[in-house]
Design a protein around this motif. Structure first.
Motif: not given
Length: 868
Positions: A20-21, A25-27, A32-33
């Motif tokens: 899940r972590l 993190l991928a999302e 994010s820029p």
């Protein structure tokens, strides 16, 4: 049944919710820029956590033919052993589930498989029936059968393929002919060769252009000459390709090639002519620049350009294989004119103009007559000047000249010229002029030619045995012209043996000149070729060394014979002949010294002077034997000698007189006998003194001079120095030849071949015994004849003379007899070996043992006789 998918978030397999972590993190990174940090430099593969890959059928380790446990465990290193065990159990359950599903899906078709195959056997039999008829039709040799039809189709196909192959070959041949035609046309245009069909006008225009090009070669425009050299090199390369194509086309026997051959020959002659013209003009310009002796940068630049042109021309000559043409141009343009001006009948009586040496030597040095070298030994030394042999060509060092100093300006010293001492020697001055000319005008060309041959591979072909491959400037140009000119113009002076002193001086000077000329050669191979040149061989044969030796022999021997005419030893009180006390011994020693003095000795005559030395010593011994009185030993000495012959040692009890009967004193000697004894004692003491002095001086001469000067082997090529034959006589092998022929020994068949095993050995033994007995008979008769002749010779005493006496003839006869005896031993041994090859027991034959002992005993008897 457990699933093989990823475990749930709160399962025991993922207690920290790493999956899940990772997804969060991928999302976050996707939304994010991007921010440029140092962390961005790390690759994504290095930042991501290991991805859990469940076990499946696509796993490469499970699909491998041979399952490797270690590789599989290493691929799952991020999984603990309990978790891996759970994964394997889940995968096993999945496999079982899939197997059951497959069986259930295909069970109905599997059960009906046996029922579906009923009646298929009869159907297969019905399908097999037409095959027999088809086979019969194929194999039946009918004219219109299927087999013939197929064979016709195959033959037609092969014929078409052959026609296509022939067409391809003809097409390639046509392309080759087109290429040859284009190459010929291109070469004719490059060489400005006229075509006969172009008309006289075009011919005259092209000839005018060729004249312009040739005039440019001799003009001051070095760039035009350099461009011309490169142009001819390109033309030569194109011409070699043309020759290769013509060679390939001649294999087909084309009429076009035969008709075009005259054009190819014209291209070759034109290319050769243009190349000769350019090479000659470049050599003339280079020689003219050297003769001017300018030391400016402009002159050095021009000279480097000319050297580059010469190099390019030599490369072109080497590419075309026209080595002899280049040598002919060099001979005509450079060497021949110099030789005509320098070597002529009056060359030794006219002064020679100085030749300006090449840079960095100052021209004033040669012009002023200075000789920066160590002179050779002259003939103005005392008579006992020991001979100093010339150093043979072994290294690039000057054995008789010092290094030349560099000229002013800081230039490096060039290799020295090996000059001769031309003080009061016009021939040496002539040779020095030739050496300076070769060093100045030809040495650089020879080095360039040698380098060109080394790069092109001509040297390898030359060493492999190909005749005429590569440049041989030293042999074919330098020595061919210089040696022939010396023989033709100065032969009556240089090779005249009527005046021994001048002849020896000319020979010594000429040999030094030859060695000095070899030092200018570019390689050892060029020296070997020069020595093998016909002109060099003819030059060496012009030296009449045997005539010179006969004149020296007469001079030396005449003095010795005049002094030895007096057969009486007279002691002189003069110290001029020390360490000798008689004039005869001093004269003999002076004759021996004269043979090896620098004013007489010639290395090529070492064998003859060595023989004369031995003859002089032998003549002195014979003179002593004839001059000394007969020696009569006293009675005591005679008794001691007799006792020694009887086997009794001097001083033994059997040889001592009895004490009871002492010897009575004899009568006193008369004054006459005492005077005779005094004279004999004086003569014997004089002889002993001279003999010891002669022995000491000869040993010293041998140790200090002769052992160095003499060659390893002495052979003058005459019959007197030929040793015994190393092979048996020809008739020995003929003794058993009829036996071998009859029984077929060593051949395919013979008349008595079936009887070989039964009769060969017995017949061979009988013939062997008969021939051996005949040999013994002949040897016995020969030995008796020789013994009678020896008695006659021993009783006949003759005087000794070096001018041909009976004693010298006896020595020759002994040498001939010795050769006959040695040859007889070889014949006997060969006869025994031939008999052994036929099965004869040679070692057990008593007759053959006697024959061998007789052959060996004759040599022993001869040796004993020679020692007497």
């Amino acid at each position: 049944m457990a699933s093989i998918r990823s475990p749930e978030p709160h399962s025991a397999a993922d207690p920290f919710e790493l999956q899940r972590l990772a997804e969060e993190l991928a999302e976050r990174e996707a939304t994010s820029p991007p921010v440029a940090t140092a962390f961005d430099e790390v690759s994504k593969a290095e930042r991501d956590l290991p991805i859990y890959v469940p076990l499946s059928h696509e796993n490469p380790y499970l699909r491998a033919e041979a399952f490797n446990v270690e590789e599989f465990l290493l691929s799952r290193a991020y999984t603990s052993l309990p978790d891996l065990r759970l994964e394997l159990r889940d995968y096993l359950a999945t496999l079982k589930e899939e197997l059951v599903r497959l069986i259930n899906d295909d069970y109905e078709a599997f059960i009906s498989l046996s029922t579906d195959l009923r009646g298929e056997g009869a159907r297969l039999e019905r399908m097999k029936a037409p095959l027999k008829d088809l086979k019969y039709q194929v194999l039946t040799p009918r004219e219109q059968g299927t087999r013939k039809i197929l064979q016709d189709i195959q033959d037609n196909t092969e014929q078409k393929l052959k026609e296509r192959s022939k067409i391809r070959e003809q097409k390639a041949f046509l392309h080759l002919l087109l290429k040859i035609s284009e190459s010929i046309t291109r070469l004719e245009s490059l060489l400005l060769i006229t075509v006969p069909s172009d008309g006289d006008r075009i011919s005259s225009e092209v000839n005018a252009l060729r004249d312009i090009h040739r005039s440019d070669d001799r003009g001051p425009d070095d760039r035009t000459r350099a461009n011309r050299a490169k142009h001819l090199a390109r033309v030569a390369s194109e011409y070699t390709q043309l020759l290769y194509h013509v060679f390939r086309a001649r294999e087909y026997g084309s009429a076009f090639i035969d008709e075009s051959q005259w054009r190819v020959d014209r291209i070759k002659s034109t290319l050769s002519s243009d190349l000769d013209h350019l090479f000659a003009s470049t050599l003339v310009a280079l020689a003219a620049g050297r003769e001017q002796g300018r030391e400016t940068k402009a002159s050095e630049l021009e000279r480097s350009k000319w050297v580059a042109d010469v190099t390019e021309c030599l490369r072109t000559y080497d590419m075309l294989g026209l080595w002899r043409d280049a040598e002919d141009v060099l001979r005509k343009e450079v060497v021949r004119d110099f030789v005509k001006k320098t070597i002529h009948p009056n060359a030794l009586s006219t002064p020679h103009s100085p030749i300006v040496p090449h840079t960095p030597f100052a021209p004033s040095s040669a012009a002023s007559g200075a000789r920066p070298h160590t002179p050779l030994p002259t003939a103005t030394h005392p008579p006992r000047t020991p001979y100093t042999p010339f150093t043979a060509f072994a290294s690039k060092q000057n054995p008789f000249a010092l290094s030349l100093h560099p000229s002013a300006g800081g230039a490096e010293a060039a290799p020295p010229i090996h000059m001769l001492d031309d003080r009061d020697d016009s021939l040496a001055a002539l040779y020095n002029a030739v050496l300076r000319f070769v060093d100045r005008d030809l040495k650089r060309v020879m080095e360039i030619a040698e380098g060109v041959c080394a790069k092109s591979g001509a040297r390898g072909r030359r060493e492999a045995g190909e005749q005429g491959a590569g440049f041989e400037v030293m042999a074919n140009v330098v020595w061919a012209e210089v040696g022939r000119a010396i023989m033709d113009e100065l032969g009556s002076v240089v090779f005249a043996a009527g005046k021994p002193d001048e002849f020896r001086k000319h020979h010594e000077t000429t040999q030094a000149f030859t060695r000095a000329l070899e030092f200018l050669a570019p390689s050892l191979h060029s020296i070997e070729v020069m020595r093998a040149h016909p002109t060099y061989t003819a030059f060496e044969r012009r030296w009449q060394l045997p005539v010179y030796f006969q004149l020296r022999w007469k001079e030396i021997v005449t003095k010795v014979e005049e002094s030895l005419a007096t057969t009486r030893l007279e002691r002189l009180s003069s110290k001029a002949i020390a360490p000798f006390v008689t004039a005869q011994a001093a004269i003999v020693w002076d004759a021996i010294n004269t043979c090896w003095s620098a004013e007489v000795y010639i290395p090529e005559l070492s064998h003859r002077f060595w023989k004369l030395t031995l003859q002089l010593i032998s003549r002195y011994k014979a003179w002593l034997d004839n001059s000394l009185p007969a020696f009569e030993p006293p009675s005591k000495v005679a008794a001691a000698v007799a006792a020694e012959k009887m086997g009794l040692t001097p001083g033994s009890p059997a040889n001592l007189p009895r004490a009871a009967t002492p010897n009575l004193p004899t009568e006193a000697a008369s004054p006459e006998s005492t005077a005779v004894d005094e004279i004999s004692l004086q003569q014997f003491s004089t002889a002993i003194i001279d003999i010891k002095a002669m022995d000491a001086e000869v040993v010293k001469l041998w140790r200090e001079e002769l052992s160095v000067m003499m060659p390893e082997s002495i052979d003058d090529g005459s019959d007197e120095n030929i040793g015994p034959e190393a092979e048996p006589s020809y008739f020995v092998s003929l003794i058993f030849r009829p036996v071998r022929t009859f029984f077929g020994v060593g051949s395919a068949d013979g008349p008595g071949a079936p009887l070989r095993d039964e009769l060969l050995q017995s017949y061979a033994e009988e013939i062997f015994e008969i021939v051996t007995q005949r040999y013994i008979h002949f040897l016995s008769a020969m030995k008796k004849t020789e013994e009678s002749l020896r008695r006659l010779k021993k009783n006949k005493k003759t005087s000794y003379s070096l001018f041909g006496s009976s004693s010298s003839r006896d020595d020759d006869g002994r040498a001939d007899e010795e050769k006959i005896r040695v040859q007889m031993v070889l014949d006997v041994e060969a006869f025994g070996k031939d008999a052994e090859s036929l099965g004869v027991s040679v070692q057990q034959s008593e007759t053959f043992k006697i024959l061998r002992e007789m052959a060996g005993s004759t040599l022993t008897d001869a040796a004993e006789y020679d020692d007497m």
